[in-house]
Design a protein around this motif. Sequence first.
Motif, short mmCIF file in Angstrom:
data_model
loop_
_atom_site.label_atom_id
_atom_site.label_comp_id
_atom_site.label_asym_id
_atom_site.label_seq_id
_atom_site.Cartn_x
_atom_site.Cartn_y
_atom_site.Cartn_z
N GLN A 226 10.23 13.71 99.09
CA GLN A 226 11.00 13.89 97.87
C GLN A 226 11.40 12.56 97.22
O GLN A 226 12.18 12.53 96.27
N ALA A 227 10.86 11.44 97.74
CA ALA A 227 11.23 10.12 97.24
C ALA A 227 10.65 9.87 95.85
O ALA A 227 9.61 10.41 95.47
N LEU A 228 11.37 9.03 95.08
CA LEU A 228 10.90 8.60 93.77
C LEU A 228 10.30 7.21 93.84
O LEU A 228 10.50 6.48 94.81
N THR A 229 9.60 6.82 92.79
CA THR A 229 9.19 5.43 92.60
C THR A 229 10.32 4.68 91.89
O THR A 229 11.22 5.30 91.30
N ILE A 230 10.26 3.36 91.91
CA ILE A 230 11.29 2.58 91.22
C ILE A 230 11.25 2.86 89.71
O ILE A 230 12.30 2.93 89.06
N HIS A 231 10.08 3.07 89.17
CA HIS A 231 9.99 3.38 87.73
C HIS A 231 10.70 4.71 87.43
O HIS A 231 11.45 4.81 86.45
N GLU A 232 10.47 5.71 88.26
CA GLU A 232 11.11 7.01 88.04
C GLU A 232 12.63 6.92 88.21
O GLU A 232 13.38 7.54 87.47
N ALA A 233 13.05 6.13 89.21
CA ALA A 233 14.49 6.00 89.45
C ALA A 233 15.18 5.31 88.27
O ALA A 233 16.25 5.74 87.82
N LEU A 234 14.58 4.23 87.77
CA LEU A 234 15.16 3.53 86.63
C LEU A 234 15.19 4.43 85.39
O LEU A 234 16.17 4.45 84.64
N ARG A 235 14.15 5.17 85.19
CA ARG A 235 14.09 6.07 84.03
C ARG A 235 15.14 7.17 84.15
O ARG A 235 15.81 7.51 83.17
N ALA A 236 15.32 7.73 85.35
CA ALA A 236 16.31 8.79 85.54
C ALA A 236 17.73 8.25 85.36
O ALA A 236 18.63 8.99 84.95
N TYR A 237 17.93 6.98 85.67
CA TYR A 237 19.26 6.39 85.53
C TYR A 237 19.57 5.96 84.10
O TYR A 237 20.73 5.87 83.71
N THR A 238 18.54 5.71 83.30
CA THR A 238 18.74 5.21 81.94
C THR A 238 18.49 6.33 80.92
O THR A 238 19.44 6.94 80.42
N LEU A 239 17.24 6.64 80.68
CA LEU A 239 16.93 7.70 79.72
C LEU A 239 17.40 9.05 80.23
O LEU A 239 17.88 9.89 79.45
N GLY A 240 17.31 9.27 81.55
CA GLY A 240 17.79 10.54 82.11
C GLY A 240 19.28 10.72 81.89
O GLY A 240 19.74 11.82 81.55
N GLY A 241 20.04 9.66 82.08
CA GLY A 241 21.47 9.74 81.84
C GLY A 241 21.80 9.98 80.39
O GLY A 241 22.70 10.77 80.05
N ALA A 242 21.07 9.31 79.48
CA ALA A 242 21.29 9.53 78.05
C ALA A 242 20.95 10.96 77.67
O ALA A 242 21.69 11.62 76.92
N PHE A 243 19.84 11.47 78.18
CA PHE A 243 19.42 12.83 77.88
C PHE A 243 20.45 13.84 78.37
O PHE A 243 20.70 14.86 77.71
N ALA A 244 21.07 13.57 79.51
CA ALA A 244 22.04 14.50 80.09
C ALA A 244 23.25 14.71 79.20
O ALA A 244 23.95 15.73 79.33
N ALA A 245 23.53 13.77 78.29
CA ALA A 245 24.67 13.89 77.38
C ALA A 245 24.24 14.03 75.92
O ALA A 245 25.01 13.76 75.02
N HIS A 246 22.98 14.46 75.68
CA HIS A 246 22.45 14.63 74.32
C HIS A 246 22.48 13.30 73.55
O HIS A 246 22.67 13.29 72.33
N GLN A 247 22.23 12.18 74.22
CA GLN A 247 22.34 10.89 73.55
C GLN A 247 21.05 10.07 73.63
O GLN A 247 21.06 8.87 73.41
N GLU A 248 19.93 10.74 73.89
CA GLU A 248 18.68 10.00 74.05
C GLU A 248 18.18 9.39 72.75
O GLU A 248 17.32 8.49 72.76
N ASP A 249 18.71 9.83 71.60
CA ASP A 249 18.28 9.25 70.32
C ASP A 249 18.90 7.88 70.06
O ASP A 249 18.42 7.14 69.20
N THR A 250 19.96 7.54 70.78
CA THR A 250 20.66 6.28 70.51
C THR A 250 20.66 5.32 71.69
O THR A 250 21.02 4.15 71.52
N ARG A 251 20.31 5.78 72.88
CA ARG A 251 20.36 4.90 74.06
C ARG A 251 19.38 5.40 75.12
O ARG A 251 18.74 6.43 74.97
N GLY A 252 19.24 4.62 76.18
CA GLY A 252 18.37 5.02 77.29
C GLY A 252 17.05 4.29 77.34
O GLY A 252 16.43 4.19 78.39
N THR A 253 16.58 3.77 76.20
CA THR A 253 15.37 2.95 76.15
C THR A 253 15.60 1.82 75.16
O THR A 253 16.44 1.92 74.25
N LEU A 254 14.83 0.75 75.30
CA LEU A 254 14.94 -0.41 74.41
C LEU A 254 13.87 -0.30 73.33
O LEU A 254 12.73 -0.73 73.51
#
Length: 428
Positions: free
Chosen positions: A348-376
């Motif tokens: 069930q382990a993730l890759t570092i890319h998946e972990a970073l994405r879940a912590y950044t874009l995933g976190g933004a998506f969880a609060a309906h904020q992916e349009d303004t944050r989560g990626t550069l």
Amino acid sequence: MITVFLTAGADGIPDRWDLDAACADKPVFLLQQAGHMGSVNSRALEVAGISASTPDPPGGIIARGAGGEPTGVLYNHRALDLVRRHMPQYSDEDIRAGIPAALSLFASFGVTTFHDNNIRGTDAMADYQQVAREAKLSLRAALYFTCEYPADVGKALNSLPQYEDAFCHFAGSKFLIDGQMPTAFCHEPHNGISWQTTTWDPAAFKAAVRALHAAGHQISVHCIGDAATDLTLEAYEEAMNAYPRPNPRHRLEHCIVTKRDSTQRMKDLGVVVSTQPAFLRVSGDIWRSILGEERMNRIVMLREWMDAGVAVALSSDAPTIPWYSPQVSMAASLDRKTYSGKTIGPDQALTIHEALRAYTLGGAFAAHQEDTRGTLVPGKLADLIVWAADPYRMTPEELQLARVDYTFVGGRVVNPFAHRPRRRLSHG
């Protein structure tokens, strides 16, 4: 300073007699770090009026010994509140001073946006918003109001203070449907304190979820056991069928033990799983004795969820665990090791890319904020961090201890330690 030495019982949880031996004449309350269980001495039981004849509050458990006598150990918030309501409370000034101080700590680990997923009381929500009005929020906040009691649902619908700006966002409402692992609501028995306890009456819980969903709230529910997750999914589905609206994106918080067929329901309902692999570090060794070997194969099913297309966000759940650092949850998602070094579900382990994405874009998506944050990308907020070393080249052990040189929010450095020299990890 008072130094207290305690000898706890065989289960490691101090009881009233342990605390009486240290301090018998004044009320004493010890809260376990994760916040769902605590211990009080005999004097505190007396002040709170808790005796052998006191019934368990709905959703709470008063641990008892011979003859129903309370042992001083309390489980779940409604039981803890029997004592807490008699304690001195933090003032609004205390809370408003504490918020900026905590944010400096988060910024030092590279956090730019945080979700406070357990705000109890309209006064506490107002305190957050006042700090924002005074421009003292150095990090961006998504705020969830906790519905611990039925009356809180009415407050969420009718009397929550309203304030929004670029740093302060009211995100929705939060429930806790079970406690920690000893009181996890599960389909089959476990070796904890109770496997059948819900903190809300299921029918009342579903009605509350329907009302909040109909009012447009995003809803987050603390779920530890598999039955807790399934009850929550049922509540979401019934609410969404009764009051259809696009993309409510309700959340499952923690989601520790789940059934395989629940994963497809999560995907079908568009639910976000907000989970904290750092729990594997701090609690994984203890869970085995509670759940048994078979259910340990169904713990924090990151790979299964991602492969099924379920939206996953990673977070720390600080301060209910010893680490505020996002790096610990990311490292635990890579190696899934317990504190003693045992591995839980390596498939069930993730890759570092998946972990970073879940912590950044995933976190933004969880609060309906992916349009303004989560990626550069052009057009989004200038919230970013500069790592002291490349996380893609770190081992999980290195990642867990990794530091950041700079934390930027809105293009401004907010990391209080940004200009101090620090040791860098070498990768040849």
